[in-house]
Design a protein around this motif. Structure first.
Motif, PDB file in Angstrom:
ATOM      1  N   ARG A  12       0.839  -1.208   0.000  1.00  0.00           N
ATOM      2  CA  ARG A  12       0.000   0.000   0.000  1.00  0.00           C
ATOM      3  C   ARG A  12       0.871   1.254   0.000  1.00  0.00           C
ATOM      4  NH1 ARG A  12      -5.160   0.436   2.282  1.00  0.00           N
ATOM      5  NH2 ARG A  12      -4.751  -1.304   3.700  1.00  0.00           N
ATOM      6  N   GLU A  13       1.921   1.239   0.810  1.00  0.00           N
ATOM      7  CA  GLU A  13       2.817   2.397   0.887  1.00  0.00           C
ATOM      8  C   GLU A  13       3.479   2.695  -0.458  1.00  0.00           C
ATOM      9  OE1 GLU A  13       5.638   1.457   3.889  1.00  0.00           O
ATOM     10  OE2 GLU A  13       4.177   1.470   5.532  1.00  0.00           O
ATOM     11  N   ARG A  14       3.794   1.620  -1.201  1.00  0.00           N
ATOM     12  CA  ARG A  14       4.543   1.795  -2.445  1.00  0.00           C
ATOM     13  C   ARG A  14       3.661   2.201  -3.629  1.00  0.00           C
ATOM     14  NH1 ARG A  14       7.339  -0.185   1.271  1.00  0.00           N
ATOM     15  NH2 ARG A  14       9.449  -1.023   1.003  1.00  0.00           N
ATOM     16  N   VAL A  15       2.473   1.576  -3.758  1.00  0.00           N
ATOM     17  CA  VAL A  15       1.735   1.755  -5.020  1.00  0.00           C
ATOM     18  C   VAL A  15       0.252   2.100  -4.878  1.00  0.00           C
ATOM     19  CG1 VAL A  15       3.302   0.269  -6.355  1.00  0.00           C
ATOM     20  CG2 VAL A  15       1.299  -0.737  -5.215  1.00  0.00           C
ATOM     21  N   ALA A  16      -0.227   2.358  -3.668  1.00  0.00           N
ATOM     22  CA  ALA A  16      -1.656   2.667  -3.503  1.00  0.00           C
ATOM     23  C   ALA A  16      -2.068   3.857  -4.366  1.00  0.00           C
ATOM     24  CB  ALA A  16      -1.979   2.925  -2.037  1.00  0.00           C
ATOM     25  N   HIS A  17      -1.172   4.830  -4.524  1.00  0.00           N
ATOM     26  CA  HIS A  17      -1.490   6.039  -5.277  1.00  0.00           C
ATOM     27  C   HIS A  17      -1.617   5.773  -6.778  1.00  0.00           C
ATOM     28  CE1 HIS A  17       2.857   5.584  -5.503  1.00  0.00           C
ATOM     29  NE2 HIS A  17       2.892   6.444  -6.511  1.00  0.00           N
ATOM     30  N   LEU A  18      -1.205   4.587  -7.224  1.00  0.00           N
ATOM     31  CA  LEU A  18      -1.265   4.251  -8.647  1.00  0.00           C
ATOM     32  C   LEU A  18      -2.474   3.398  -9.002  1.00  0.00           C
ATOM     33  CD1 LEU A  18       2.498   3.257  -9.124  1.00  0.00           C
ATOM     34  CD2 LEU A  18       1.421   5.426  -9.776  1.00  0.00           C
ATOM     35  N   LEU A  19      -3.237   2.989  -8.002  1.00  0.00           N
ATOM     36  CA  LEU A  19      -4.331   2.044  -8.201  1.00  0.00           C
ATOM     37  C   LEU A  19      -5.655   2.622  -7.719  1.00  0.00           C
ATOM     38  CD1 LEU A  19      -2.344  -1.055  -6.905  1.00  0.00           C
ATOM     39  CD2 LEU A  19      -3.086  -0.678  -9.281  1.00  0.00           C
ATOM     40  N   PRO A  20      -6.778   2.062  -8.180  1.00  0.00           N
ATOM     41  CA  PRO A  20      -8.091   2.541  -7.699  1.00  0.00           C
ATOM     42  C   PRO A  20      -8.182   2.481  -6.174  1.00  0.00           C
ATOM     43  CG  PRO A  20      -8.364   1.092  -9.586  1.00  0.00           C
ATOM     44  CD  PRO A  20      -6.918   1.023  -9.217  1.00  0.00           C
ATOM     45  N   MET A  34      -2.636  -9.992  -7.683  1.00  0.00           N
ATOM     46  CA  MET A  34      -1.808 -10.055  -8.890  1.00  0.00           C
ATOM     47  C   MET A  34      -1.627  -8.662  -9.491  1.00  0.00           C
ATOM     48  SD  MET A  34      -0.069 -11.405 -11.334  1.00  0.00           S
ATOM     49  CE  MET A  34      -0.184 -13.107 -10.787  1.00  0.00           C
ATOM     50  N   LEU A  35      -2.706  -7.897  -9.575  1.00  0.00           N
ATOM     51  CA  LEU A  35      -2.624  -6.534 -10.091  1.00  0.00           C
ATOM     52  C   LEU A  35      -1.641  -5.704  -9.271  1.00  0.00           C
ATOM     53  CD1 LEU A  35      -3.598  -4.115 -11.809  1.00  0.00           C
ATOM     54  CD2 LEU A  35      -5.497  -3.864 -10.187  1.00  0.00           C
ATOM     55  N   ILE A  36      -1.707  -5.846  -7.962  1.00  0.00           N
ATOM     56  CA  ILE A  36      -0.803  -5.103  -7.078  1.00  0.00           C
ATOM     57  C   ILE A  36       0.637  -5.544  -7.309  1.00  0.00           C
ATOM     58  CG2 ILE A  36      -0.169  -4.668  -4.668  1.00  0.00           C
ATOM     59  CD1 ILE A  36      -3.194  -5.096  -4.007  1.00  0.00           C
ATOM     60  N   ALA A  37       0.843  -6.855  -7.411  1.00  0.00           N
ATOM     61  CA  ALA A  37       2.195  -7.384  -7.605  1.00  0.00           C
ATOM     62  C   ALA A  37       2.789  -6.913  -8.930  1.00  0.00           C
ATOM     63  CB  ALA A  37       2.170  -8.905  -7.544  1.00  0.00           C
ATOM     64  N   VAL A  38       1.989  -6.940  -9.987  1.00  0.00           N
ATOM     65  CA  VAL A  38       2.475  -6.497 -11.305  1.00  0.00           C
ATOM     66  C   VAL A  38       2.802  -5.006 -11.272  1.00  0.00           C
ATOM     67  CG1 VAL A  38       1.800  -6.135 -13.711  1.00  0.00           C
ATOM     68  CG2 VAL A  38       1.323  -8.329 -12.597  1.00  0.00           C
ATOM     69  N   THR A  39       1.976  -4.233 -10.578  1.00  0.00           N
ATOM     70  CA  THR A  39       2.245  -2.795 -10.449  1.00  0.00           C
ATOM     71  C   THR A  39       3.552  -2.563  -9.710  1.00  0.00           C
ATOM     72  OG1 THR A  39      -0.146  -2.375 -10.393  1.00  0.00           O
ATOM     73  CG2 THR A  39       1.304  -0.594  -9.662  1.00  0.00           C
TER      74      THR A  39
END
Length: 230
Positions: A12-20, A34-39
Motif C-alpha cells: 500500500r505504501e509503495r503503489v496505492a497512489h497508482l491504483l483505484p 496479482m494486479l498489485i504485484a504487477v504494479t
C-alpha cells in the motif's frame, strides 16, 4: 500483524497512489493481489512483488479461470525473477509448473513459446547443455513445421517471433561455447522467418563469412534482423 497484513501495508505504501481507491480492500482476492504485484514489478519493487507472487502461487492451481491465470502468471514471474538472480534451479522448477498448468486461453496474455525457450535456457544455465541443445533443436523443428503450414505473412506474424527468438537463443548457446561459425550458421536460419531484414547489413555479414571472420559476421547478422510481431 500477520505476514500477509505486513505485505499488504508495505505494498500500500509503495503503489496505492497508482491504483483505484478500493484495490487494497480486496487484497485477499488473487486477481487483485496479482494486479498489485504487477504494479510493484513495473515500479521496480522486485523483492516485494516476488513476495506477493509467492503468496498467490502458494494457493495452488485454481478452478476459476481468472484465478488460475493469476496462479500461472505468478509462477512465471517468479521464475523470471529467480533467473535474474541466477537461481536457475528455482527458475526451472517454477517455469516447469507454470507451463504444465498453462491454459491455451492464456496465450493472449503471455507467449507460451517464449516461456518454453526460457525454460530451456534455464536448463542450459544449470549445466544441462546436451539436454538444452536437444530440446531447443526439437522445439525449433516443431515450430518450423507450424510455420510451413501457414501462409507466409501469417507465419511471420504468428509463429515467426517465437521461432526467431528460439533460433537466436540457439546461436547464443554456440557463442557461449566459443563456436562462432556454428553461431553464424544457426542465426542465418532466421532470414526465412523474420519480418524485417536489413539487406545491406546481411550482405556485409556474408562478405565477412567469406573471409571467415565469424565473430564479426555474427554481430552484423544480429544487427540486420528484426523479428518482433508486426
Amino acid at each position: 500483524m500477520t505476514e500477509m497484513e505486513a505485505l499488504k501495508e508495505r505494498a500500500r505504501e509503495r503503489v496505492a497512489h497508482l491504483l483505484p481507491n478500493t484495490t487494497f480492500h480486496e487484497f485477499d482476492d488473487l486477481n487483485v493481489r496479482m494486479l498489485i504485484a504487477v504494479t510493484l514489478l513495473q515500479r521496480g519493487e522486485k523483492e516485494l512483488a516476488y513476495r506477493l507472487f509467492e503468496t498467490i502461487a502458494a494457493e495452488g492451481p485454481q478452478e476459476n479461470e481468472n484465478r488460475h491465470f493469476a496462479y500461472v502468471r505468478s509462477l512465471v514471474e517468479m521464475a523470471e525473477l529467480d533467473a535474474e538472480r541466477e537461481r536457475f534451479t528455482e527458475a526451472e522448477e517454477r517455469m516447469e509448473e507454470g507451463l504444465a498448468q498453462f491454459p491455451e486461453s492464456m496465450n493472449y496474455m503471455m507467449s507460451r513459446p517464449h516461456l518454453e525457450v526460457y525454460l530451456i535456457y534455464y536448463r542450459y544455465r544449470l549445466g544441462k547443455h546436451e539436454t538444452a541443445h536437444r530440446e531447443l533443436q526439437d522445439w525449433i523443428r516443431r515450430e518450423e513445421e507450424r510455420f510451413c503450414e501457414m501462409p507466409p505473412e501469417d507465419g511471420r506474424n504468428l509463429v515467426g517471433p517465437g521461432l526467431c527468438y528460439a533460433i537466436h537463443q540457439q546461436s547464443l548457446f554456440f557463442v557461449e561455447e566459443g563456436e562462432w561459425r556454428r553461431a553464424v550458421e544457426s542465426f542465418q536460419r532466421l532470414r526465412e522467418y523474420a519480418n524485417h531484414v536489413d539487406e545491406a547489413g546481411w550482405e556485409e555479414s556474408e562478405r565477412l563469412v567469406s573471409e571467415e571472420r565469424w565473430e564479426e559476421a555474427y554481430h552484423r547478422l544480429v544487427d540486420s534482423i528484426s523479428y518482433h510481431a508486426a
